[in-house]
Design a protein around this motif. Structure first.
Motif, PDB file in Angstrom:
ATOM      1  N   UNK A 124       6.020  13.158   6.271  1.00 16.80           N
ATOM      2  CA  UNK A 124       6.787  12.124   5.569  1.00 16.80           C
ATOM      3  C   UNK A 124       8.241  12.549   5.393  1.00 16.80           C
ATOM      4  N   UNK A 125       9.113  11.573   5.359  1.00 13.06           N
ATOM      5  CA  UNK A 125      10.531  11.863   5.141  1.00 13.06           C
ATOM      6  C   UNK A 125      10.745  12.413   3.732  1.00 13.06           C
ATOM      7  N   UNK A 126      10.046  11.847   2.756  1.00 12.51           N
ATOM      8  CA  UNK A 126      10.186  12.297   1.374  1.00 12.51           C
ATOM      9  C   UNK A 126       9.311  13.522   1.146  1.00 12.51           C
ATOM     10  N   UNK A 175       2.515  19.730  -0.200  1.00 13.47           N
ATOM     11  CA  UNK A 175       2.897  18.662  -1.125  1.00 13.47           C
ATOM     12  C   UNK A 175       4.002  19.174  -2.044  1.00 13.47           C
ATOM     13  N   UNK A 176       5.070  18.392  -2.184  1.00 18.05           N
ATOM     14  CA  UNK A 176       6.272  18.780  -2.929  1.00 18.05           C
ATOM     15  C   UNK A 176       6.860  20.101  -2.375  1.00 18.05           C
ATOM     16  N   UNK A 177       6.527  20.344  -1.117  1.00 13.98           N
ATOM     17  CA  UNK A 177       7.024  21.534  -0.406  1.00 13.98           C
ATOM     18  C   UNK A 177       6.558  22.841  -1.053  1.00 13.98           C
ATOM     19  N   UNK A 178       5.393  22.811  -1.699  1.00 15.54           N
ATOM     20  CA  UNK A 178       4.824  24.002  -2.332  1.00 15.54           C
ATOM     21  C   UNK A 178       3.787  24.608  -1.391  1.00 15.54           C
ATOM     22  N   UNK A 179       3.925  25.897  -1.135  1.00 16.54           N
ATOM     23  CA  UNK A 179       2.969  26.586  -0.276  1.00 16.54           C
ATOM     24  C   UNK A 179       1.677  26.798  -1.069  1.00 16.54           C
ATOM     25  N   UNK A 180       0.594  26.247  -0.560  1.00  8.58           N
ATOM     26  CA  UNK A 180      -0.705  26.329  -1.236  1.00  8.58           C
ATOM     27  C   UNK A 180      -1.785  26.090  -0.189  1.00  8.58           C
ATOM     28  N   UNK A 181      -3.035  26.474  -0.484  1.00  9.04           N
ATOM     29  CA  UNK A 181      -4.125  26.170   0.459  1.00  9.04           C
ATOM     30  C   UNK A 181      -4.173  24.676   0.755  1.00  9.04           C
ATOM     31  N   UNK A 182      -4.564  24.353   1.981  1.00 10.09           N
ATOM     32  CA  UNK A 182      -4.623  22.952   2.372  1.00 10.09           C
ATOM     33  C   UNK A 182      -5.709  22.230   1.574  1.00 10.09           C
ATOM     34  N   UNK A 183      -5.483  20.957   1.330  1.00  9.10           N
ATOM     35  CA  UNK A 183      -6.487  20.119   0.685  1.00  9.10           C
ATOM     36  C   UNK A 183      -7.257  19.384   1.777  1.00  9.10           C
ATOM     37  N   UNK A 184      -8.554  19.616   1.836  1.00  7.61           N
ATOM     38  CA  UNK A 184      -9.384  18.989   2.863  1.00  7.61           C
ATOM     39  C   UNK A 184     -10.061  17.758   2.270  1.00  7.61           C
ATOM     40  N   UNK A 196       0.805  -1.213   0.000  1.00 10.42           N
ATOM     41  CA  UNK A 196       0.000   0.000   0.000  1.00 10.42           C
ATOM     42  C   UNK A 196       0.842   1.269   0.000  1.00 10.42           C
ATOM     43  N   UNK A 197       0.283   2.365   0.526  1.00 12.18           N
ATOM     44  CA  UNK A 197       0.963   3.682   0.524  1.00 12.18           C
ATOM     45  C   UNK A 197       1.841   3.810   1.769  1.00 12.18           C
ATOM     46  N   UNK A 198       2.947   3.115   1.753  1.00 12.20           N
ATOM     47  CA  UNK A 198       3.853   3.099   2.907  1.00 12.20           C
ATOM     48  C   UNK A 198       4.698   4.377   2.897  1.00 12.20           C
ATOM     49  N   UNK A 199       4.673   5.146   4.002  1.00 19.57           N
ATOM     50  CA  UNK A 199       5.458   6.383   4.099  1.00 19.57           C
ATOM     51  C   UNK A 199       6.186   6.433   5.426  1.00 19.57           C
ATOM     52  N   UNK A 200       7.500   6.572   5.343  1.00 18.51           N
ATOM     53  CA  UNK A 200       8.318   6.761   6.545  1.00 18.51           C
ATOM     54  C   UNK A 200       8.256   8.220   6.971  1.00 18.51           C
ATOM     55  N   UNK A 201       8.337   8.453   8.269  1.00 18.73           N
ATOM     56  CA  UNK A 201       8.328   9.838   8.720  1.00 18.73           C
ATOM     57  C   UNK A 201       8.192   9.957  10.211  1.00 18.73           C
ATOM     58  N   UNK A 202       7.604  11.088  10.640  1.00 11.78           N
ATOM     59  CA  UNK A 202       7.421  11.371  12.067  1.00 11.78           C
ATOM     60  C   UNK A 202       5.998  11.827  12.323  1.00 11.78           C
ATOM     61  N   UNK A 203       5.425  11.331  13.402  1.00 12.59           N
ATOM     62  CA  UNK A 203       4.093  11.735  13.827  1.00 12.59           C
ATOM     63  C   UNK A 203       4.238  12.771  14.942  1.00 12.59           C
ATOM     64  N   UNK A 204       3.686  13.969  14.712  1.00 10.12           N
ATOM     65  CA  UNK A 204       3.791  15.063  15.673  1.00 10.12           C
ATOM     66  C   UNK A 204       2.548  15.079  16.551  1.00 10.12           C
ATOM     67  N   UNK A 205       2.755  15.022  17.858  1.00 12.73           N
ATOM     68  CA  UNK A 205       1.658  15.070  18.813  1.00 12.73           C
ATOM     69  C   UNK A 205       1.457  16.512  19.258  1.00 12.73           C
TER      70      UNK A 205
END
Length: 874
Positions: free
Chosen positions: A52-54, A97-106, A34-43
């Motif tokens: 995500x790391x990528x 997404x892709x580090x582009x500043x844009x309105x959030x996608x809900x 599936x959509x496996x993504x490594x990274x960090x979960x911020x509480x």
């Protein structure tokens, strides 16, 4: 690219970030499919954010209030993966997404997300998440109270770690829980105070540094600040040379804040730059401080800070004409009436507002919105700080038609709209920032307007061909005679006696009572719902600055620099000049020239030193000192000239006997400039190695290197050097390729001050007037007059060409040599140009004034030296 895309700005304003967990996120119960993504979960206090790391993948945000269930996934078989938490959510958002500043996608869909923790215990994480999920079901006041309890519990477990200190044996004299403030963000942490240093240790790992250190000896300004109408803030500015030049802290209560302030103020290590408001007002009144800098000063004094959007510095609309092809700053109709608040400029609108005001119950207000609030500040600055707006408006930009699209439209709206009374922000007048807030430099998609056009750069008035010209023209208008004569009236409204009370009513300057300091004591509001409502209103509505003046403010007398007392009030008489001789000796550009009696001594790029006798009309000496260009020359005694070279050497040449007396390696790179102090018998040299050296035994053969008296290090190349006497103290003043000017105390060998005046390399520095001001020139054609007592530029002129050389006559006249060969004469009392000559066919590289013979010597890149006779006009 930043190390982390996650920042506090992806959270809601005031939301707290606790910690993060290394993990894998998937929408399936699998670590591989599936959509496996490594990274960090911020509480965080209101949400979970997965980074995500990528960077091609977006950050995913899960609000606790939207979570249907958070639970541990129990393995069905013994070999199944353990330590997994499942979050079932009905909606979530994606960002960057892709580090582009844009309105959030809900994303409005019910979905399961699985988090496979690498190190943390799923049980421990689940307990914290469920606790915060329960808090999210409460009303805002109860939610805030519960989060505050959780935070306090964590704080009690946090101990300041002395390992990061300068010296872990330092005695901690005070330790407090504080918050570090930046726009829309509050970082919790511990403050520790030792006898010599202030430390701030962040509660979380979100900051770039694990600890902030500000040495007390580097502190220059300390201000008590009002934060959300509570006197709990402290803003500290360090010198420009300190590692941390600024920090804004808030404390749990006013008593804690005042305690720290008192300790710092009484510390023997803290040497504050104290400028009293009366002193600054007098300097502004007499034209020493510009209108811009005075308004910046008043904003700072009135608790306005760029780190607090609820109290951002406020500046006035001064221009009222946004339709003409050319702006006429001599016409009073060009300007807005500064005696009235924005809401009172339109008589018809004001009449309607007053009708509503008269029908109100107490406490009455005339204007239902403020002239400065977070949303209004970001309305202007959204192109510069798009993430601030996304943070403030929950991941959305304003509707395209409501954005800052046109200067003229915004001004007209402020004149006519029944709920728009906003003033401006400093960026409209700040020429150093290149007007970047008007340009969509990040190429953000802000959407399309009703006519189908895309929101891009701000549409400027016809009189401005570029954003830079727009800001430059507004700055010129701010410093104009009209504004200087009326600015005190606007100060009365915003910072002065017409700000509140009966005078405010008379001036039609009444806002909602909540926005005034002292009108609400939040400490005495015990009902959580009432307190929360007040805090939200304060945050969103805006705050009136602290009142600075209770009497009418003084009027500016003159925008010019005052005359010298030594002139006895005599009128300035321009000097006429006449070329009496032209000397052509060098094969390449002449780089420096001086006069000693009847002798003209020059050095050039051909590496030669020439001596020409005016009496005999012929060349007396010619010597090739080196194979590289010579940059500068000064007389160190009656017969000895010192010449600086690009080969890093200083050569001492005896003019009488025609021989090199000595040479020594002075720098690790080219010697760029020399200065000789007759009284102290000191030779000062500057080099491209960024070092200024002071030599004390020049002329004593073989002793030069042993006579090194001082070394001053800079970041950029040294391009100019001069000096001044401060009572009985000697200061060395240097200009660099970074556009900075440094002031060094020769006795203590310490840096007194540095100020960035130019955005390009400094070409020349000269002391003028009473010795408290300097004129500096730069490669981009800027000429600045800077008052050294306040480190403010009081005058700025952009020339058509760079002024590469300058010379001050010690009284009122400044000579400037340009890159186009022009020789200018300026009266520095009135700061006006009184003469201009096309003196050379190429750049004027050096100017030397000989008082005894009343001649001015100019050297040029066109290989000539010219002698100019000075004739005082009758």
């Amino acid at each position: 690219m930043n190390r982390s895309r996650f920042s506090m700005l992806v959270l809601e304003p005031g939301e707290i970030y606790f910690e993060d967990f290394s993990c894998i996120m998937n929408t399936q119960e699998s670590k591989t499919l599936g959509q496996v993504r490594n990274g960090h979960l911020k509480l965080c206090s209101k949400s979970l954010v997965f980074e995500p790391t990528e960077w091609i993948y977006p950050l995913t945000k899960f609000h606790f209030k939207d979570c249907c269930d958070i639970s541990i996934v129990k393995p069905m078989y013994e070999n199944d993966i353990k330590n997994v938490i499942k979050v079932n959510i009905k909606q979530y958002s994606e960002m960057l997404e892709q580090n582009i500043v844009a309105p959030y996608k809900f994303k409005y869909e019910n979905k399961d997300f699985y988090f496979f923790f690498d190190f943390a215990s799923a049980e421990e994480c689940l307990y914290q998440m469920q606790q915060l999920q329960r808090a999210s079901t409460l009303h805002a006041p109860e939610h805030n109270s519960m989060v505050a309890t959780i935070l306090h519990s964590r704080y009690m477990r946090m101990v300041f770690d002395p390992v990061m200190m300068e010296d872990f044996t330092e005695e901690i004299i005070c330790e407090l829980q504080v918050e570090k403030i930046s726009p829309l963000v509050r970082h919790q942490g511990k403050l520790a105070l030792t006898p010599s240093t202030l430390y701030f240790q962040p509660f979380s790992n979100i900051e770039n540094s694990p600890i902030f250190k500000l040495k007390m000896e580097k502190m220059r300004k300390i201000y008590k600040r009002r934060f959300l109408l509570r006197q709990v803030g402290l803003e500290i500015y360090g010198g420009e040379e300190s590692t941390v030049s600024h920090i804004y802290l808030t404390f749990p209560c006013e008593e804690d804040r005042d305690r720290i302030y008192r300790i710092l103020e009484e510390s023997p290590y803290v040497q504050l730059d104290r400028v009293h408001v009366e002193e600054m007002t007098l300097q502004w009144q007499n034209g020493i401080v510009s209108n811009y800098d005075y308004l910046i000063y008043l904003n700072c004094l009135a608790d306005r800070s760029k780190n607090d959007l609820t109290q951002y510095p406020v500046f006035p609309w001064v221009v009222a004409d946004y339709s003409s092809e050319k702006l006429d700053l001599t016409n009073s109709d060009t300007f807005r009436d500064l005696s009235k608040p924005m809401g009172a400029l339109n008589p018809e609108r004001l009449e309607k507002l007053k009708e509503r005001y008269n029908e109100m119950n107490e406490p009455k207000f005339l204007y239902g919105s403020h002239y400065s609030a977070p949303g209004l500040v970001l309305f202007y600055l959204v192109r510069k700080y798009p993430r601030y707006m996304l943070c403030l408006q929950n991941g959305k930009f304003d509707h395209p038609d409501r954005m800052f699209n046109s200067v003229r439209d915004v001004y007209n709206n402020c004149l006519n709209n029944m709920s728009d009374f906003k003033e401006l922000v400093p960026e409209f007048y700040d020429t150093s920032a290149k007007a970047d807030f008007l340009v969509n430099k990040h190429e953000i998609d802000f959407g399309e307007r009703y006519d189908g056009s895309k929101v891009n750069n701000v549409t400027l008035p016809p009189w401005a061909s570029s954003p830079e010209e727009f800001v430059s023209t507004l700055r010129e208008a701010l410093e104009s005679d009209f504004v200087s004569r009326h600015l005190h009236l606007w100060i009365d409204l915003i910072f002065g006696y017409k700000q509140r009370g009966e005078e405010a009513v008379k001036a039609n300057n009444v806002f909602h009572h909540v926005c005034y300091e002292g009108s609400v004591d939040l400490e005495r509001v015990y009902d959580m719902n009432d307190r929360h409502a007040l805090e939200v209103q304060i945050m969103e509505f805006g705050q009136v600055p602290k009142q600075l003046f209770t009497k009418p403010h003084v009027r500016k007398v003159t925008p010019q620099i005052p005359k010298l007392l030594s002139q006895g009030g005599s009128e300035f008489r321009p000097v006429q000049i006449k070329c009496i001789d032209t000397i052509r000796l060098h094969k390449e550009a002449v780089t420096c020239v001086l006069r000693q009696g009847s002798k003209i001594i020059s050095v050039g790029k051909d590496g030669t030193l020439k001596v020409y006798d005016l009496g005999q009309g012929k060349q007396m000496r010619s010597v090739v000192l080196c194979s590289t260009p010579l940059s500068s020359c000064v007389m160190v005694d009656e017969h000895t000239v010192a010449a600086g070279s690009w080969d890093n050497e200083i050569y001492l040449y005896n003019v009488e006997y025609g021989r090199v007396v000595e040479s020594f390696r002075a720098h690790d790179d080219s010697v760029s400039c020399l200065l000789w102090l007759i009284k102290e018998r000191l030779l000062i040299s500057g080099g491209w190695d960024g070092v200024v050296r002071v030599w004390g035994s020049v002329g004593k053969i073989g002793q030069a290197l042993r006579g090194l008296k001082a070394e001053f290090d800079h970041d950029g190349k040294i391009t100019a050097v001069t000096y001044r006497y401060r009572r009985f103290e000697l200061d060395i003043i240097t200009g660099t390729s970074d556009g900075e000017v440094f002031i060094w105390d020769f006795t203590s060998k310490e840096l007194m001050n540095k100020v960035r005046i130019h955005s390009s390399p400094v070409c020349g520095v000269s002391l003028v007037l009473s010795g408290d001001s300097i004129v500096t020139t730069s490669e981009d054609g800027d000429v600045y007059v800077t008052d050294l007592s306040v480190l403010h530029s009081v005058y700025h002129k952009r020339m058509s060409a760079a002024m590469l050389s300058l010379c001050w006559d010690g009284c009122s006249t400044l000579w400037l040599g340009g890159s186009a060969g022009t020789l200018m004469q300026w009266n520095m009392i009135t700061v006006t140009q009184v003469d201009q000559q096309n003196a050379h066919n190429d750049s004027i590289t050096s100017l030397h004034l000989d008082v005894d013979s009343k001649t001015l010597i100019s050297a040029s890149k066109d290989k000539t030296v010219k002698i100019w006779q000075l004739i005082q006009s009758s």
